[in-house]
Enzyme design. Structure first.
Site, short mmCIF file in Angstrom:
data_model
loop_
_atom_site.label_atom_id
_atom_site.label_comp_id
_atom_site.label_asym_id
_atom_site.label_seq_id
_atom_site.Cartn_x
_atom_site.Cartn_y
_atom_site.Cartn_z
N HIS A 8 0.85 -1.19 0.00
CA HIS A 8 0.00 0.00 0.00
C HIS A 8 0.89 1.24 0.00
O HIS A 8 1.98 1.25 0.58
CB HIS A 8 -0.88 0.05 1.25
CG HIS A 8 -1.86 -1.07 1.36
ND1 HIS A 8 -2.86 -1.29 0.45
CD2 HIS A 8 -2.01 -2.02 2.33
CE1 HIS A 8 -3.58 -2.33 0.83
NE2 HIS A 8 -3.08 -2.80 1.97
N ARG A 71 -3.45 3.30 0.14
CA ARG A 71 -3.45 2.95 1.56
C ARG A 71 -4.83 2.48 1.99
O ARG A 71 -5.83 3.18 1.81
CB ARG A 71 -3.02 4.18 2.36
CG ARG A 71 -2.85 3.94 3.85
CD ARG A 71 -2.27 5.18 4.50
NE ARG A 71 -2.05 4.99 5.92
CZ ARG A 71 -1.43 5.87 6.69
NH1 ARG A 71 -0.97 7.00 6.16
NH2 ARG A 71 -1.25 5.63 7.98
N ALA A 72 -4.89 1.30 2.59
CA ALA A 72 -6.19 0.70 2.91
C ALA A 72 -6.98 1.51 3.92
O ALA A 72 -8.19 1.71 3.77
CB ALA A 72 -5.99 -0.73 3.41
N SER A 73 -6.32 1.99 4.96
CA SER A 73 -7.05 2.75 5.98
C SER A 73 -7.54 4.08 5.44
O SER A 73 -8.48 4.67 5.98
CB SER A 73 -6.16 2.98 7.21
OG SER A 73 -5.02 3.73 6.87
N HIS A 178 -10.33 -6.59 1.31
CA HIS A 178 -9.60 -5.77 2.28
C HIS A 178 -10.48 -4.65 2.80
O HIS A 178 -10.93 -3.80 2.04
CB HIS A 178 -8.36 -5.18 1.62
CG HIS A 178 -7.26 -4.82 2.57
ND1 HIS A 178 -7.45 -4.02 3.69
CD2 HIS A 178 -5.93 -5.15 2.58
CE1 HIS A 178 -6.31 -3.89 4.33
NE2 HIS A 178 -5.38 -4.56 3.68
N TYR A 194 -9.38 -5.58 10.72
CA TYR A 194 -8.83 -6.25 9.54
C TYR A 194 -8.91 -7.77 9.69
O TYR A 194 -9.35 -8.47 8.77
CB TYR A 194 -7.36 -5.85 9.35
CG TYR A 194 -7.12 -4.51 8.70
CD1 TYR A 194 -8.10 -3.53 8.65
CD2 TYR A 194 -5.88 -4.21 8.15
CE1 TYR A 194 -7.85 -2.29 8.07
CE2 TYR A 194 -5.63 -2.97 7.56
CZ TYR A 194 -6.62 -2.02 7.53
OH TYR A 194 -6.37 -0.80 6.94
N GLU A 284 3.07 -6.42 3.17
CA GLU A 284 2.39 -5.18 3.59
C GLU A 284 3.36 -4.29 4.36
O GLU A 284 3.05 -3.74 5.41
CB GLU A 284 1.14 -5.49 4.42
CG GLU A 284 0.15 -4.36 4.46
CD GLU A 284 -1.14 -4.70 5.20
OE1 GLU A 284 -2.11 -3.94 5.07
OE2 GLU A 284 -1.17 -5.72 5.93
N ARG A 290 5.12 -1.70 11.89
CA ARG A 290 6.30 -1.11 11.27
C ARG A 290 7.57 -1.25 12.10
O ARG A 290 8.65 -0.92 11.63
CB ARG A 290 6.05 0.38 11.01
CG ARG A 290 4.81 0.65 10.19
CD ARG A 290 4.70 2.12 9.83
NE ARG A 290 3.47 2.40 9.09
CZ ARG A 290 3.23 3.52 8.43
NH1 ARG A 290 4.14 4.48 8.43
NH2 ARG A 290 2.09 3.69 7.79
#
Length: 341
Positions: A8, A71-73, A178, A194, A284, A290
């Site tokens: 992402h 970016r998924a969020s 997703h 998620y 990811e 992170r």
């Protein structure tokens, strides 16, 4: 090759988030809404964010190609209406397309859809078509819960989703299932929502007969399938109770899982339960997790380390790291072949 099927653009230039904040403010005050032309991001800004982040880590970890989506969020389909999501999706998809143009041998775009709660999924088709035909998208991200955790959408097996599936089959493009941001304080977005969604989506597919109607449709359930591998026996038992065939016959011809699982025992379980042909390498990176694992000294999301220590045969390892992605993403395979790879 090593192909990461789940990336992402989490490091997009700050101007993107600032534009989005103005767009959201404009929902309450139309005078505050930004124009599309107000967003100006140059190629040098894209290079700076990519080369210092995703590309650097890909080089460090030996990853050749990443399927790269917004970016998924940030999808946040619950904000505003369809028009809001349509404009936002278009902007985000074009940025990922531009990254692919700048680094054609390292990134290939996947698209977010302009979904909105209570809106017919067929409204996504123009953007889906544009992204595949004009922007070179090799996949889409499909949100099974555009409401952001309220779960107001029908299950993925409902016929309201069929126009999207028909177009995916027509283009021979897979969808990664997703979700996006959770609006509920009871469900942490990446730690709960998620993984809940991954598990929920799989059970919806077990309950239904979607692949009888769409035998060539391919869906990727990310994050190692949520709780699915750990509770494989439960799902097998439920399938039996529902009068469904064994999972291998019922869903595994069409459903795949990625390796976004951030510890060795979890990867070992995934690879020990799910056939190797149904698993695609992914990390990811620079996503939900992170940091560096203090027990190993390596990043949690450095999943290549786990996969290569899982005891797979050479053939299965090659399938997980490259061949399965080429099979599940035919347009990616075609691109790589054009590049001589």
């Amino acid at each position: 090759m090593i192909i990461d099927c789940h990336g992402h653009y989490t490091t997009a230039p700050p101007a993107l988030a600032a534009w989005r904040e103005r767009q959201i403010a404009g929902l309450g005050d139309p005078a505050a809404a930004p124009a599309r032309a107000d967003l100006r991001i140059g190629d040098d800004e894209l290079r700076e964010t990519i080369e210092a982040n995703q590309l650097r880590m890909m080089d460090e970890r030996g990853i050749d190609m990443t399927v790269f989506s917004p970016r998924a969020s940030f999808m946040a389909h619950h904000i505003g209406g369809f028009e809001t999501s349509a404009e936002w999706a278009s902007i985000c998809n074009e940025l990922c397309h531009r990254v692919g143009l700048l680094y054609p041998r390292r990134f290939v775009p996947a698209a977010m859809l302009p979904q909105s709660p209570g809106v017919d999924p067929a409204t996504c088709l123009p953007e889906l078509t544009r992204c595949v035909e004009e922007l070179g998208a090799v996949a889409v991200n499909l949100n099974p819960d555009p409401s952001g955790g309220r779960w107001t959408a029908p299950p993925l097996t409902d016929r309201s989703w069929y126009p999207v599936y028909e177009k995916l089959v027509e283009y021979d493009v897979p969808a990664m299932v997703h979700v996006s941001t959770s609006v509920s304080p009871a469900f942490h977005t990446t730690g709960a929502h998620y993984l809940n969604a991954d598990t929920t989506a799989f059970m919806q597919l077990v309950q239904g007969d979607l692949f009888t109607d769409f035998p060539t449709l391919r869906l990727i359930i990310p994050h190692g399938g949520g709780a699915v591998p750990y509770h494989w026996g439960r799902f097998r038992g439920l399938a039996t109770a529902l009068g469904k065939p064994e999972l291998e016959e019922h869903v595994l011809g069409n459903v795949f899982f990625d390796t976004c699982v951030y510890h060795q025992p979890g990867i070992d379980l995934l690879l020990g339960v799910v056939p190797a042909r149904n698993i695609l390498f992914a990390s990811e990176m620079i996503g939900a997790v992170r940091g560096i694992d203090p027990r190993t000294g390596h990043h949690f999301d450095d999943t290549r380390r786990y996969v290569e220590k899982a005891g797979l045969s050479a053939a299965d390892l090659a399938s997980v790291q490259e061949r399965n992605a080429r099979t599940v993403y035919p347009r990616l395979d075609a691109l790589l072949r054009r590049q001589g790879r």
